[in-house]
Design a protein around this motif. Structure first.
Motif, short mmCIF file in Angstrom:
data_model
loop_
_atom_site.label_atom_id
_atom_site.label_comp_id
_atom_site.label_asym_id
_atom_site.label_seq_id
_atom_site.Cartn_x
_atom_site.Cartn_y
_atom_site.Cartn_z
N VAL A 102 0.84 -1.20 0.00
CA VAL A 102 0.00 0.00 0.00
C VAL A 102 0.88 1.24 0.00
CG1 VAL A 102 -0.17 0.03 2.53
CG2 VAL A 102 -1.93 1.17 1.15
N ASN A 103 0.44 2.27 -0.73
CA ASN A 103 1.09 3.58 -0.71
C ASN A 103 0.34 4.45 0.28
OD1 ASN A 103 2.66 2.63 -2.90
ND2 ASN A 103 1.09 3.33 -4.34
N ARG A 104 1.08 5.11 1.15
CA ARG A 104 0.44 5.89 2.21
C ARG A 104 0.84 7.36 2.17
NH1 ARG A 104 -2.00 2.88 6.16
NH2 ARG A 104 -1.52 0.66 6.20
N CYS A 105 -0.06 8.21 2.61
CA CYS A 105 0.25 9.61 2.89
C CYS A 105 0.63 9.70 4.36
CB CYS A 105 -0.95 10.51 2.60
SG CYS A 105 -1.34 10.69 0.84
N THR A 106 1.87 10.11 4.61
CA THR A 106 2.36 10.21 5.98
C THR A 106 2.46 11.68 6.36
OG1 THR A 106 3.62 8.18 5.71
CG2 THR A 106 4.23 9.59 7.55
N LYS A 107 2.02 12.01 7.55
CA LYS A 107 1.97 13.40 8.00
C LYS A 107 3.35 13.90 8.38
CE LYS A 107 -1.01 16.38 10.74
NZ LYS A 107 -2.13 16.43 11.71
N CYS A 108 3.66 15.15 7.97
CA CYS A 108 4.90 15.78 8.40
C CYS A 108 4.86 15.95 9.92
CB CYS A 108 5.07 17.14 7.73
SG CYS A 108 4.98 17.12 5.92
#
Length: 204
Positions: free
Chosen positions: A85-91
């Motif tokens: 899975v490709n994820r959006c990770t928070k800064c």
């Protein structure tokens, strides 16, 4: 035996009706829009897995967690591609608008300045704020001034009343390599020369 088969068919039919009713309820609530791009989608939590080109964005609303499949991660997040899975990770920093990794910011939010991957309200000592780029640029600390040169006029040290003398100062090599803005490295000033050269030589 027939009675058992009848009960199994009745159970399967009931489960199908329950699934259809849940799907209709989900559609009527507008939740199908939240499942765009999903491979698996939950009625309560939105997307669980996405198509391989999309990123899974997860956020919280109180104690509930929601998922959405997006082409690009929103401000404050960066995309991490994985095998499953490709994820959006928070800064990590809340003042970071876009980041390369969790701890390395590439652009800061308004009223913040970027310096070496971090966001600051005021630039650290030894740096100067660049309003155009919203970055902190290191200031140059050149070496001491040299002694003033001999007073000359058109490369001659005599034969004229007034001339110019100069002095210089060295800039650290690291500052030159980084393209750091440095103060003046050369100064000139007017000086008085001897009217006649030694031995009575006059300027033609």
């Amino acid at each position: 035996m027939q009675w058992i088969i009848f009960m199994l068919l009745l159970f399967i039919s009931s489960m199908e009706m329950l699934t259809q009713n849940r799907w209709k309820k989900q559609a009527s609530a507008g939740l199908l829009e939240n499942c765009t791009g999903c491979v698996l989608c939950s009625e309560d939590n939105g997307c669980i897995t996405c198509h391989h080109r999309l990123f899974l964005l997860i956020w919280r609303d109180g104690i509930r967690q929601y998922g959405m499949c997006v082409h690009t991660c929103p401000p404050g997040y960066f995309g991490v591609r994985g095998l499953e899975v490709n994820r959006c990770t928070k800064c990590r920093s809340p003042s970071c608008e876009s980041c390369f990794s969790r701890d390395f910011c590439m652009k800061c939010k308004d009223k913040f300045y970027l310096y070496k991957g971090q966001c600051f309200r005021q630039c650290p000592p030894g740096t100067a704020a660049q309003s155009g780029t919203r970055e902190c640029q290191e200031t140059c600390e050149p070496g001491p001034w040299s002694e003033w040169s001999a007073c000359t006029h058109e490369s001659r040290t005599c034969g004229c009343k007034w001339g110019v003398e100069t002095r210089v100062r060295e800039v650290p090599e690291a500052a030159r390599e980084e393209g750091t803005a440095c103060p003046a490295q050369l100064e000139t000033r007017r000086c008085r020369m001897k009217k006649h050269c030694p031995g009575g030589e006059h300027r033609p």
